[in-house]
Design a protein around this motif. Structure first.
Motif, short mmCIF file in Angstrom:
data_model
loop_
_atom_site.label_atom_id
_atom_site.label_comp_id
_atom_site.label_asym_id
_atom_site.label_seq_id
_atom_site.Cartn_x
_atom_site.Cartn_y
_atom_site.Cartn_z
N LEU A 152 0.83 -1.20 0.00
CA LEU A 152 0.00 0.00 0.00
C LEU A 152 0.86 1.26 0.00
CD1 LEU A 152 -2.66 1.59 0.26
CD2 LEU A 152 -2.45 1.33 2.73
N ARG A 153 1.90 1.28 0.82
CA ARG A 153 2.75 2.47 0.89
C ARG A 153 3.46 2.72 -0.45
NH1 ARG A 153 2.97 0.52 6.24
NH2 ARG A 153 4.60 -1.01 5.74
N THR A 176 -2.25 -1.37 -10.98
CA THR A 176 -1.96 -2.62 -11.67
C THR A 176 -1.57 -3.67 -10.64
OG1 THR A 176 0.40 -2.13 -11.91
CG2 THR A 176 -1.07 -1.28 -13.63
N PRO A 177 -1.54 -4.94 -11.03
CA PRO A 177 -1.15 -5.98 -10.09
C PRO A 177 0.26 -5.80 -9.53
CG PRO A 177 -2.28 -6.97 -11.94
CD PRO A 177 -2.05 -5.54 -12.31
N ASP A 178 1.15 -5.12 -10.29
CA ASP A 178 2.51 -4.95 -9.78
C ASP A 178 2.66 -3.69 -8.92
OD1 ASP A 178 2.46 -2.91 -11.61
OD2 ASP A 178 4.17 -3.62 -12.80
N GLY A 179 1.53 -2.98 -8.67
CA GLY A 179 1.58 -1.84 -7.78
C GLY A 179 1.82 -0.51 -8.45
N ARG A 215 -1.18 -8.89 -19.93
CA ARG A 215 -1.68 -10.24 -20.19
C ARG A 215 -1.77 -11.05 -18.90
NH1 ARG A 215 3.77 -10.98 -22.11
NH2 ARG A 215 4.84 -12.52 -20.78
N PRO A 216 -2.69 -12.02 -18.83
CA PRO A 216 -2.78 -12.88 -17.64
C PRO A 216 -1.45 -13.57 -17.36
CG PRO A 216 -4.69 -13.18 -19.06
CD PRO A 216 -3.72 -12.33 -19.83
N GLY A 217 -1.09 -13.61 -16.10
CA GLY A 217 0.15 -14.25 -15.69
C GLY A 217 1.37 -13.38 -15.81
N ALA A 218 1.20 -12.11 -16.19
CA ALA A 218 2.35 -11.23 -16.34
C ALA A 218 3.03 -10.95 -15.00
CB ALA A 218 1.92 -9.91 -16.98
N ILE A 219 2.27 -11.02 -13.94
CA ILE A 219 2.81 -10.75 -12.60
C ILE A 219 2.73 -12.01 -11.76
CG2 ILE A 219 2.54 -9.37 -10.50
CD1 ILE A 219 3.51 -7.82 -12.93
N THR A 220 3.80 -12.33 -11.10
CA THR A 220 3.82 -13.46 -10.17
C THR A 220 4.02 -12.93 -8.76
OG1 THR A 220 4.75 -14.93 -11.84
CG2 THR A 220 4.95 -15.62 -9.55
N ALA A 221 3.12 -13.27 -7.88
CA ALA A 221 3.22 -12.82 -6.49
C ALA A 221 3.87 -13.91 -5.66
CB ALA A 221 1.84 -12.49 -5.93
N GLY A 222 4.88 -13.53 -4.91
CA GLY A 222 5.53 -14.49 -4.04
C GLY A 222 4.78 -14.68 -2.74
#
Length: 317
Positions: free
Chosen positions: A27-28, A50-53, A88-95
């Motif tokens: 968030l920060r 976006t999913p990557d922030g 595209r779907p799967g472009a970001i992977t969250a650990g």
């Protein structure tokens, strides 16, 4: 648009900006890209990202629907201009998120009950109608404000009458439950975050629970009560107050020894406002508070009570 083109997520800024874990860091990171920055102040607002922030658009809460509609449209336009590889779907992977900061992570009490609380600023119907009939005026604070009442296992167990209950039998409601309801839930939160009642503001708080009907399957109890809350011992001179009657029905499943119904209503006259609840109606005006049991299966039902930011003081006022 919010539901179809975005993934809606809600969080309480008071918790989120303080938590020292991956969620707080995320968030920060997002807020630092907008006008709020990542400083120690509030990060309140509506963010599209976006999913990557990466921040797409930001607007503080409380805006008119047409304003927010344009914010969402602008965010979608910005999203569509990003490279396709980022969209595209799967472009970001969250650990793995790692350890959660438990200091700012509230979960309902184990084996407890969750009661949804709705508050409405009411108006009396026109002359000639039922004197006990009220309505609300959307757009002026009349929409239902929402909160949750948490009851621990010890709390709700105390509301179940002893074996062989009979009509007329009185069940003692624990003082902590009465005070929790009165101080933290009989509040006007229809225009923002309300000031809660202090122990000194409670001028009267009485609730009686009596067995009304008994069958092989259930016990029906009738709740009646009265609450007078005022910021001054001279109630007529108090800047803020609520004078309400309380009534309701609680039903116990005798076979499972659990509470299966908790329907309670407080109705009375409220006056005054708080720092974040400006714009109250002048003088005394009707305010209604309704309590209804939920099973907690909806994630929204598990949102912590507003007053639980200091959880020990909420559960044991």
């Amino acid at each position: 648009m919010a539901s179809d083109d975005f993934i809606p997520v809600v969080g309480d800024d008071w918790y989120q900006r303080r938590r020292q874990d991956a969620e707080g860091d995320f968030l920060r990171k997002v807020a630092a890209q907008g006008p709020r920055g990542d400083g120690g102040g509030t990060l309140q607002g509506i963010y599209t990202l976006t999913p990557d922030g990466t921040l797409l658009a930001y607007k503080n809460a409380g805006q008119a629907p047409d304003v927010m509609r344009e914010v969402l449209r602008g965010a979608l336009d910005t999203w569509k201009r990003l490279p396709e590889a980022r969209r595209r779907p799967g472009a970001i992977t969250a650990g793995a998120p790692g350890p959660v900061d438990e200091q700012y992570d509230r979960t309902p009490p184990e084996d407890g009950l969750i009661v949804k609380v709705f508050t409405r600023a009411l108006e009396r119907e026109e002359a000639g109608s039922d004197p006990d009939r009220y309505s609300c005026a959307p757009g002026r604070g009349g929409e239902a404000a929402r909160d949750h009442l948490w009851l621990t296992r010890e709390d709700w167990k105390a509301l179940i009458p002893a074996r062989n209950p009979a009509p007329g039998q009185v069940v003692t409601i624990p003082d902590r439950v009465v005070e929790r309801i009165v101080r933290f839930h009989l509040v006007d939160n229809t225009r923002g975050e309300p000031p809660f009642w202090s122990a000194e503001d409670v001028r009267e708080a009485a609730m009686t629970l009596m067995v009304e009907d008994v069958s092989p399957d259930r016990v029906r109890l009738r709740l009646k009560g009265k609450a007078l809350l005022a910021t001054s011992a001279e109630v007529a001179k108090a800047d803020r107050g609520y004078d309400a009657s309380v009534m309701g029905i609680i039903e116990v499943d005798r076979r499972s020894e659990t509470i299966r119904r908790f329907d309670v209503v407080a109705l009375g006259e409220h006056w005054g406002e708080g720092r974040y609840t400006r714009g109250a109606r002048p003088g005394r005006s009707p305010l209604g508070v309704a309590f209804s049991l939920v099973d907690g299966s909806n994630p929204a039902d598990r949102i912590a009570p507003q007053a639980s930011r200091y959880l020990p003081g909420y559960l044991n006022p």
